[in-house]
Design a protein around this motif. Structure first.
Motif, PDB file in Angstrom:
ATOM      1  N   ALA A   9       0.873  -1.176  -0.083  1.00  0.00           N
ATOM      2  CA  ALA A   9      -0.098  -0.061  -0.033  1.00  0.00           C
ATOM      3  C   ALA A   9       0.885   1.324   0.221  1.00  0.00           C
ATOM      4  N   ARG A  10       2.042   1.326   0.615  1.00  0.00           N
ATOM      5  CA  ARG A  10       2.826   2.494   0.850  1.00  0.00           C
ATOM      6  C   ARG A  10       3.467   2.780  -0.509  1.00  0.00           C
ATOM      7  N   SER A  11       3.772   1.853  -1.151  1.00  0.00           N
ATOM      8  CA  SER A  11       4.504   1.704  -2.576  1.00  0.00           C
ATOM      9  C   SER A  11       3.672   1.969  -3.740  1.00  0.00           C
ATOM     10  N   MET A  12       2.310   1.900  -3.352  1.00  0.00           N
ATOM     11  CA  MET A  12       1.350   2.347  -4.262  1.00  0.00           C
ATOM     12  C   MET A  12       0.853   3.885  -4.196  1.00  0.00           C
ATOM     13  N   GLY A  13       1.438   4.443  -3.192  1.00  0.00           N
ATOM     14  CA  GLY A  13       1.344   5.863  -2.926  1.00  0.00           C
ATOM     15  C   GLY A  13       0.281   6.193  -2.020  1.00  0.00           C
ATOM     16  N   ALA A  14      -0.085   5.266  -0.958  1.00  0.00           N
ATOM     17  CA  ALA A  14      -1.379   5.328  -0.094  1.00  0.00           C
ATOM     18  C   ALA A  14      -0.881   6.521   1.046  1.00  0.00           C
ATOM     19  N   SER A  15      -1.613   7.006   1.217  1.00  0.00           N
ATOM     20  CA  SER A  15      -1.343   8.059   2.517  1.00  0.00           C
ATOM     21  C   SER A  15      -1.122   7.341   3.893  1.00  0.00           C
ATOM     22  N   THR A  16      -0.435   7.958   4.747  1.00  0.00           N
ATOM     23  CA  THR A  16      -0.210   7.469   6.084  1.00  0.00           C
ATOM     24  C   THR A  16      -1.574   7.335   6.900  1.00  0.00           C
ATOM     25  N   ALA A  17      -2.534   8.143   6.665  1.00  0.00           N
ATOM     26  CA  ALA A  17      -3.713   8.081   7.236  1.00  0.00           C
ATOM     27  C   ALA A  17      -4.698   6.796   6.719  1.00  0.00           C
ATOM     28  N   HIS A  67      -5.362  -0.534   6.843  1.00  0.00           N
ATOM     29  CA  HIS A  67      -4.635  -1.697   6.882  1.00  0.00           C
ATOM     30  C   HIS A  67      -3.833  -2.025   8.062  1.00  0.00           C
ATOM     31  N   ILE A  68      -3.891  -0.982   9.055  1.00  0.00           N
ATOM     32  CA  ILE A  68      -3.419  -1.474  10.371  1.00  0.00           C
ATOM     33  C   ILE A  68      -4.372  -1.749  11.533  1.00  0.00           C
ATOM     34  N   LEU A  69      -5.134  -0.458  11.667  1.00  0.00           N
ATOM     35  CA  LEU A  69      -6.188  -0.426  12.442  1.00  0.00           C
ATOM     36  C   LEU A  69      -7.269  -1.771  12.865  1.00  0.00           C
TER      37      LEU A  69
END
Length: 295
Positions: free
Chosen positions: A189-197, A203-205
């Protein structure tokens, strides 16, 4: 399949899952016992005005220290107030503080834990230092400080409980966030440009909130005991508002004149603690059977 059937299916599935969970709780003796106690405590608090005809603060000096009878099911205290009414209305305050403080602690712990676990290393160390500093203060010392500044009140009790519980929740969320931070789906998700929020909320919560909810349900009786203890010491609910802790304190002060006041104040604390503890442990076993097998 019709469009209406497609719309109705998800709610039906949720109700079916909830029914299965409830059935597994009831099949466990301790779970059924705990659920029964919790339901009794909650319903008695909600319908306190219906279950008793006496106001919890009504004074009747002529009936002081009256034993249990048909008119006063638990007797009266040193001011002639009906103990049954005070116990039921005290349950409202205890549950309101327990649920409110636990909810606020949960939200604060989740937010701070996600920030600490996903943020930079320096921020993680700073927040850990903050958590340790808060946990190092005894609950009574925090209560005394707040009471000195604001005076005894429900708000003071609420603030004390939240400050005490937030670091524990935050540490658990932080640890799980650190593990998931390097998981494949989060890195993708990070590599696809997803924001931190979006990474934190999507994905985490959802993957860390389950265990913390079970822990929160088991912390409710702890909050009830903290509220009762602070009220017992005169640091919590301000008289004449009813509180299990203040009723218990009245009982100890007047133990030579009437023993039933101590019973009226202590019994609901014991039953509520047992109910939520047994229910929380059963929920933990239902959602994570591996813990039960290890035991």
């Amino acid at each position: 399949m019709s469009e209406q059937a497609l719309v109705d299916r998800p709610p039906r599935q949720r109700f079916a899952k909830a029914g299965r969970i409830l059935g597994r709780i009831i099949r466990e003796p301790l779970g059924a016992f705990g659920l029964t106690l919790v339901v009794i405590v909650v319903l008695s608090a909600l319908f306190a005005d219906v279950l008793t005809s006496y106001a919890p603060t009504k004074l009747a000096p002529a009936e002081r220290f009256a034993p249990a009878s048909l008119h006063h099911l638990l007797g009266t205290d040193h001011l002639g107030r009906d103990l049954f009414s005070r116990v039921l209305h005290g349950g409202r305050i205890a549950l309101a503080i327990a649920l409110g403080a636990t909810g606020l602690s949960l939200v604060g712990g989740i937010v701070l834990g996600l920030i600490a676990g996903y943020g930079p290393r320096w921020l993680d160390n700073l927040m850990l230092l903050l958590f340790d500093a808060i946990k190092s203060f005894p609950t009574v010392m925090l209560a005394l400080t707040l009471v000195t500044l604001t005076g005894p009140s429900l708000l003071a009790v609420l603030i004390v409980v939240v400050l005490v519980n937030v670091p524990g929740y935050a540490r658990i969320i932080r640890t799980q966030t650190l593990v998931l931070k390097s998981a494949e789906h989060v890195m993708a998700a990070r590599s696809m440009g997803a924001s931190t929020a979006r990474i934190l909320t999507v994905h985490i919560l959802p993957n860390v909130i389950g265990p913390i909810l079970i822990l929160a349900s088991m912390d409710i009786p702890v909050v009830v005991a903290i509220e009762a203890g602070l009220s017992f010491l005169g640091l919590g609910v301000r008289p004449p508002m009813p509180s299990w802790g203040s009723i218990l304190n009245d009982g100890f002060v007047n133990i030579r004149d009437s023993y039933w006041i101590v019973i009226a104040g202590g019994l609901p604390i014991i039953l509520t603690t047992l109910g939520f503890t047994f229910l929380g442990e059963t929920l933990r076993d239902v959602f994570d059977p591996r813990l039960k097998r290890r035991a």
